[in-house]
Design a protein around this motif. Structure first.
Motif, PDB file in Angstrom:
ATOM      1  N   CYS F 149      47.306  -8.829  16.045  1.00  0.00           N
ATOM      2  CA  CYS F 149      45.928  -8.864  15.575  1.00  0.00           C
ATOM      3  C   CYS F 149      45.650  -9.984  14.573  1.00  0.00           C
ATOM      4  CB  CYS F 149      45.536  -7.521  14.982  1.00  0.00           C
ATOM      5  SG  CYS F 149      45.269  -6.295  16.265  1.00  0.00           S
ATOM      6  N   PHE F 150      46.687 -10.505  13.911  1.00  0.00           N
ATOM      7  CA  PHE F 150      46.368 -11.581  12.966  1.00  0.00           C
ATOM      8  C   PHE F 150      45.929 -12.845  13.679  1.00  0.00           C
ATOM      9  CE2 PHE F 150      50.787 -12.310  13.884  1.00  0.00           C
ATOM     10  CZ  PHE F 150      50.867 -13.679  13.963  1.00  0.00           C
ATOM     11  N   THR F 151      46.194 -12.927  14.963  1.00  0.00           N
ATOM     12  CA  THR F 151      45.721 -14.111  15.680  1.00  0.00           C
ATOM     13  C   THR F 151      44.286 -13.924  16.176  1.00  0.00           C
ATOM     14  OG1 THR F 151      46.464 -13.410  17.855  1.00  0.00           O
ATOM     15  CG2 THR F 151      48.062 -14.578  16.515  1.00  0.00           C
ATOM     16  N   LEU F 152      43.704 -12.778  15.930  1.00  0.00           N
ATOM     17  CA  LEU F 152      42.326 -12.579  16.374  1.00  0.00           C
ATOM     18  C   LEU F 152      41.347 -13.061  15.306  1.00  0.00           C
ATOM     19  CD1 LEU F 152      42.537  -9.050  17.994  1.00  0.00           C
ATOM     20  CD2 LEU F 152      43.002 -11.267  18.990  1.00  0.00           C
ATOM     21  N   SER F 153      40.161 -13.430  15.739  1.00  0.00           N
ATOM     22  CA  SER F 153      39.144 -13.844  14.775  1.00  0.00           C
ATOM     23  C   SER F 153      38.562 -12.606  14.099  1.00  0.00           C
ATOM     24  CB  SER F 153      38.039 -14.607  15.483  1.00  0.00           C
ATOM     25  OG  SER F 153      37.170 -13.716  16.138  1.00  0.00           O
ATOM     26  N   ALA F 154      37.795 -12.841  13.037  1.00  0.00           N
ATOM     27  CA  ALA F 154      37.240 -11.729  12.260  1.00  0.00           C
ATOM     28  C   ALA F 154      36.482 -10.759  13.159  1.00  0.00           C
ATOM     29  CB  ALA F 154      36.331 -12.282  11.171  1.00  0.00           C
ATOM     30  N   GLY F 155      35.639 -11.302  14.009  1.00  0.00           N
ATOM     31  CA  GLY F 155      34.838 -10.450  14.868  1.00  0.00           C
ATOM     32  C   GLY F 155      35.680  -9.709  15.898  1.00  0.00           C
ATOM     33  N   GLN F 156      36.725 -10.375  16.374  1.00  0.00           N
ATOM     34  CA  GLN F 156      37.579  -9.713  17.352  1.00  0.00           C
ATOM     35  C   GLN F 156      38.319  -8.535  16.729  1.00  0.00           C
ATOM     36  OE1 GLN F 156      39.587 -13.334  18.566  1.00  0.00           O
ATOM     37  NE2 GLN F 156      38.675 -13.212  20.592  1.00  0.00           N
ATOM     38  N   GLN F 157      38.722  -8.685  15.472  1.00  0.00           N
ATOM     39  CA  GLN F 157      39.385  -7.566  14.805  1.00  0.00           C
ATOM     40  C   GLN F 157      38.421  -6.399  14.659  1.00  0.00           C
ATOM     41  OE1 GLN F 157      41.484  -8.670  11.260  1.00  0.00           O
ATOM     42  NE2 GLN F 157      42.411 -10.422  12.235  1.00  0.00           N
TER      43      GLN F 157
END
Ligand code: HEM
Ligand SMILES: Nc1ncnc2c1ncn2[C@@H]1O[C@H](COP(=O)(O)OP(=O)(O)OP(=O)(O)O)[C@@H](O)[C@H]1O
Ligand SMILES: Nc1ncnc2c1ncn2[C@@H]1O[C@H](COP(=O)(O)OP(=O)(O)OP(=O)(O)O)[C@@H](O)[C@H]1O
Ligand SMILES: [Mg+2]
Ligand SMILES: [Mg+2]
Lengths: 72, 247, 223, 230, 230, 223
Positions: F149-157
């Motif tokens: 999840c750290f590779t996801l953007s703010a919105g994706q999280q």
């Protein structure tokens, strides 16, 4: 000087003049060390190739499935 | 010159070139290793004091000497990573750290085993080589640990590059300070196998062959690991996909 | 207000309005993360007097683009020019004209708003306390000047960072989702600030999922 | 709207120094804890090893130095963490001033606030551990030179790991091996004094190390920060 | 839409255990670092104090126990931090299951992953410090009983400080004094073995402490978490 | 659209629509922080089938109110009833019917979306992987199921946490600014989810600065 094998019998060879444990454990470690660092990379390569092949086929299959569905 | 440098940086080029070199390297390594080991185990005369246990030294000295190459190697690779952003350098550095840890560990282990014969103890804090090798081992583990802690691989590459450079300087400082520390603590001077000892030159020839063999082994193992790394990191590249299909 | 926003992705958004001086010039930017290409052949110019909104769906690379321009991320290819010279070569010039507010707003939690602003001003342009207090009043934080920032709500912390906009004389503002936690009045106020900055010859690069009500708005679509 | 920074680098340096003192003043536990940790760790030794004064005297110098090493290293954790988490670090990196000085300011204030108190309390602990009185002054001096080196080294490691959540241990794992030379010369100096020899040689060596650390450490830290904030 | 939880508490317990193992597996450094810290700290003592085997033998038990104490305490830092920062801890508190078991699951996985390896390597370090061979088994046993106590105690302190940014030191300052009894009995047990006496009494006492810690520790941690998340 | 939202502060918003069962009943709530009273005499009822939007300016106490109701903050006076019994007395019942997503979304950064959801489901209602994958697909995260999840953007999280809404059978949803980093399509989707949940007899308490487009919306003003 190279023609002198130091041991007259195999058991003497194993015995290493009383230092069997030390000598053989060092050579054993050395063998493990060499083998591990040659064969682990080789095995990993096989794994990588297998995994990537699986993925490649998977994504190609997905592409094929999508193509007839026809958004292009 | 520059062109060559840039080309070497290309993983594809390296992969292809190393495919050509590898058989030769592996062959040379195999020959030298078997000569060294067979000579060491069968032919080498016993030491006048240590008996056959001196056969340990061939292995120990070769691995120990080679293990000193790792920090300089990683520092050079790190500089290239930081300055020229060459991906290949980091792939080498990444795999050099664990291999270096292996080398250090084997040095420590074989040294200990030899020590249990010659000193009657497996470990001796009064010997500077032991202590500084121990801390080199720790530093390498630190680099590995940092690499695994930083999740972003790009960031990890640069961070480890910097740590390797700082660490390289430190290994030198540690080595000298430990040596000095020990001379002041009056080390229990161990028996030394110097070249002019009654053993004659064979011992040193055998050791020399072993050193060469172990260096070749270092190269082979590192190249193998780097090639794997290339396959993983370049998995999207066309040439890797072609290669995968062929397999 | 919907200016001539050319909505096609990866394109020069402002081919027509060529009046202002070109401040920021992005040439052929390429960025790839985890083997996904976020953008390539990205070209655009930001002129004095313009507000450029970068928009796109979640994960399209807006934050990444902004951080690349600021030099906080260097995993890209291409070139970034500031007033005609490449940024990496004259970093200091660029940084003394830049004000960046990211997802993390740069407000220390243990300090008070005033102390925070004192420090941020000292990095670029010294301002006296009177100016700081009045900026805080403008962003509706009167009464909170001496509270430590961890006692402020999410939106109030964002407002502290907005006060920096009032205090700085930076010519380029780069703002990453500055509206996320602002209430309606905050949004309106910030929009006013953006327009004013553009009118006085500055330039703004901003990401948001809001519909911005700013005159002469340019839009850049990603992803 | 001028391209040159309106504030001078020295003003920014001072402002950063002042800010960090202010934060330390507000987060007093960051100041007190290294100190308490040091005292607690040192007092574990009489409990864990032996309360015998003669034995304690023998290990006193080493124990104090090791405790200082640990305290200094653990205290580093707070150096850039909060700034990273709230985004102030990004602001620092985007300032138009040379990062070297900004980092140096942070290092200096951090050492003054968390390193110096530990150094100053050490004679009392040396007394508790029965260190020969002749060595007190050398102990103090060696710590005074040695702890800034530890801080500057630790700062690099901290800067490298600033994005990690819990990093107390990884910091230790990276920094402790690098700090061995400081430990060696520090204890050698004290031992020399105990044996009524001159510690000057060791202290001079440590001074040289300090000079190198001051000139190179912040550069490395700055580079590390740029890498980490990415 | 029924009011009773659809998952049983034991299922939630196991899921939490599994999740924490998974995280440990992904963050291998959290597993390896306590271990490395321990080894490095122990090896600082010969350097800082004296490489003389006789002297080392005297301090060996104490040094190992103190290093274990520090390693265990520092490793605790990672126990709830990430969960707090990303909000998973709130989710845990809002689960319909008794918090005792959830906390116990986290404690167990944490000890298995970061405490046990330290215990298992200790004989080698004992050898390097020249501890008399007769005491090895007692050392191992006392650590095996003692480290879970340290973990359970540390967990309380961690839970209390979970909202703080950098807390390595404050953790130490809270936990170390509480851990002194464990240290005392642990070293006494080893000393008894060194002097060829029976360590059984001390070990029994430690077992009693462990029983108390298992039953009360997670309760206290749970309460502390509720306070901290506020 | 736009139910009878009584906008006066601290008031009972839904005096008229008394059809659904009363799920949540807040009586005379009082909260003070740092000597400022955030709300007092706050009374309201949340019935099955309702979406209640708490709104108010930055720092008016929305987050605080939500956390108080969830039991994550106990610096209040007054009483909170869930289906007729006081919450503190039957915490388990309440918690098995509650789904809360706060400013911190509860998504572990090192785990992948799938692993995160597996765990959150295990706390309340077990779901199989097929359900999890399809929920992720619904929130537009197809292709990211196995990325950490750290590779996801703010919105994706944030979207990962929204997938929990699809998987849970909790009756009460409490959401704190769930729209903050969502793009337009995400906003629309979430609004759909809220309506659907309300229609099927659930209830939602949500804070946001957005204009929510949800039928039968109730509003509660703070501050
Ligand atoms: C920096 C790493 C090391 C290097 C370069 C190194 C190299 C050597 C060499 C060249 C010798 C041959 C004898 C001589 O010339 O004195 C030797 C001997 C020996 N080494 Fe190492 N070694 C290293 C680390 C270690 C370690 C870590 C241990 C033990 C754990 C160890 C234990 C021994 C022992 C016991 C001997 C035999 C005693 C002696 O002849 O000095 N060495 N080593
Ligand atoms: N930890 C705290 N200590 C003291 N006061 C606090 C604390 N947290 C919040 N407050 C105060 O409580 C008030 C309400 O904060 P809250 O976070 O509930 O606001 P909010 O309505 O959610 O605002 P936003 O729209 O910005 O999210 C704020 O004025 C703030 O100053
Ligand atoms: N550290 C990282 N490592 C690998 N990939 C990343 C990393 N950070 C972001 N990404 C990827 O880069 C892409 C763009 O992320 P970015 O944060 O720029 O998106 P964004 O447009 O700002 O989205 P949002 O609207 O949600 O803020 C995402 O798809 C994400 O998966
Ligand atoms: Mg973003
Ligand atoms: Mg809020």
């Amino acid at each position: 000087m190279l023609d002198v094998i130091q041991f007259s019998s195999f058991s003497e060879f194993l015995h290493m003049g009383g230092y069997a444990f030390n000598v053989w454990s060092v050579y054993g470690l050395f063998a493990v060390f060499i083998m591990a660092n040659l064969f682990l990379p080789l095995r990993k390569k096989q794994q990588i190739l297998k995994e990537q092949k699986r993925r490649l086929l998977f994504s190609e299959a997905a592409d094929d499935a999508q193509a007839p569905a026809g958004d292009k | 010159m520059w062109l060559w440098f840039a080309k070497l940086g290309s993983p594809k080029w390296f992969y292809e070139l190393s495919s050509k070199w590898l058989p030769w390297l592996v062959g040379a390594m195999a020959i030298l290793l078997s000569v060294g080991v067979i000579w060491g185990l069968l032919f080498l005369p016993p030491d006048y004091q240590q008996g056959y246990s001196s056969r340990i030294l061939i292995v120990h000295v070769a691995v120990a000497g080679t293990s000193l190459a790792f920090f300089p190697l990683m520092a050079v690779a790190g500089t290239i990573t930081l300055v020229w952003r060459m991906k290949l350098a980091d792939m080498v550095a990444k795999n050099a750290a664990p291999l270096g840890a292996w080398f250090s560990f084997i040095t420590l282990a074989t040294g200990s085993i030899w020590g249990s014969v010659s000193w009657g103890t497996w470990w001796e804090w009064t010997d500077s080589r032991l202590v500084s090798m121990l801390f080199q081992f720790f530093l390498l583990l630190g680099v590995i640990s940092l690499r695994s802690a930083l999740e972003d691989s790009d960031k990890a590459a640069k961070a480890c590059a910097l740590l390797s450079i700082v660490g390289c300087i430190n290994v030198v400082i540690i080595k000298y300070s430990v040596e000095w520390w020990n001379t002041l603590h009056q080390p229990s001077s161990p028996v030394s196998l110097s070249p002019d000892s009654p053993n004659g030159p064979e011992f040193w020839i055998a050791t020399g062959i072993m050193i060469l063999a172990v260096y070749l082994f270092l190269a082979v193992s590192l190249i193998l690991a780097t090639r794997n790394e290339i396959l993983v990191r370049e998995r999207q590249a066309q040439w890797v996909q072609d290669l995968v299909r062929q397999e | 207000m919907s200016a001539a926003a050319i909505e096609s992705a990866h394109n020069v958004p402002n081919a027509d309005s060529s009046d202002g001086e070109v401040l920021l010039d992005i040439r052929d930017l390429f960025c790839e993360r985890d083997d996904r290409i976020l953008f390539q052949h990205l070209n655009f110019k930001l002129r004095a007097g313009e507000v450029l909104q970068v928009h796109g769906s979640n994960g399209s690379g807006k934050t990444t683009l902004l951080r690349i321009i600021c030099g906080l991320n260097d995993s890209y290819q291409g070139a970034i020019y500031w007033q005609g010279t490449e940024v990496v070569e004259h970093l200091e010039d660029f940084y003394s004209a830049l004000l960046y507010i990211g997802h993390r707003v740069g407000v220390s939690k243990v300090l008070t708003p005033v102390e925070n602003l004192r420090w941020s001003c000292s990095l670029q342009r010294q301002r006296d306390d009177a100016a700081i207090y009045s900026a805080l009043a403008t962003v509706d934080l009167r009464g909170f000047e001496e509270s430590q920032c961890f006692t402020l709500s999410a939106g109030q912390q964002q407002r502290v960072s907005l006060a920096r906009l009032l205090l700085s004389d930076a010519r380029l503002w780069i703002l990453d989702e500055p509206f996320a936690t602002l209430d309606a009045s905050g949004v309106e106020q910030l929009e006013g600030l953006l327009s004013k900055h553009a009118n006085s010859g500055g330039a703004v690069l901003v990401t948001t999922h809001h519909q911005l009500r700013v005159p002469k708005l340019q839009r850049l679509s990603l992803g | 709207m001028n391209p040159t920074p309106a504030t001078s680098t020295s003003a920014a340096f001072l402002a950063t120094l002042r800010r960090d003192f202010l934060i330390a003043y507000k987060r007093k536990h960051d100041v007190v804890n290294p100190f308490m940790f040091f005292v607690i760790v040192v007092s574990l030794f009489p409990v864990g090893i032996s309360p015998d004064p003669v034995k304690l005297a023998e290990i006193a110098a080493g124990v104090i130095w090791i405790a200082v090493l640990l305290a200094s290293m653990l205290s580093m954790d707070s150096l850039y963490r909060a700034d990273f988490e709230d985004g102030s670090l990004e602001q620092l990196l985007l300032s138009p001033h040379p990062l070297y000085f900004m980092v140096l300011a942070k290092n200096i204030s951090h050492w003054l606030v968390s390193g110096l108190p530990v150094v100053l309390i050490s004679p009392i602990l040396a007394y508790m551990l029965n260190l020969p009185a002749a060595a007190y002054f050398t102990l103090l001096l060696s710590l005074l030179i040695g702890t800034p080196i530890l801080s500057l080294l630790g700062s690099i490691a901290v800067a490298l790991t600033v994005g990690l959540g819990s990093r107390g241990l990884i910091l230790a794992v990276i920094t402790l091996p690098m700090s061995v030379p400081v430990l060696i010369f520090g204890t050698l100096a004290v031992q020399a004094s105990v044996n009524t020899m001159s510690p000057a040689g060791y202290l001079a060596l440590m001074l040289a190390m300090l000079a190198a650390a001051i000139s190179l450490g912040p550069l490395a830290s700055a580079a590390a920060l740029r890498i980490s904030v990415d």
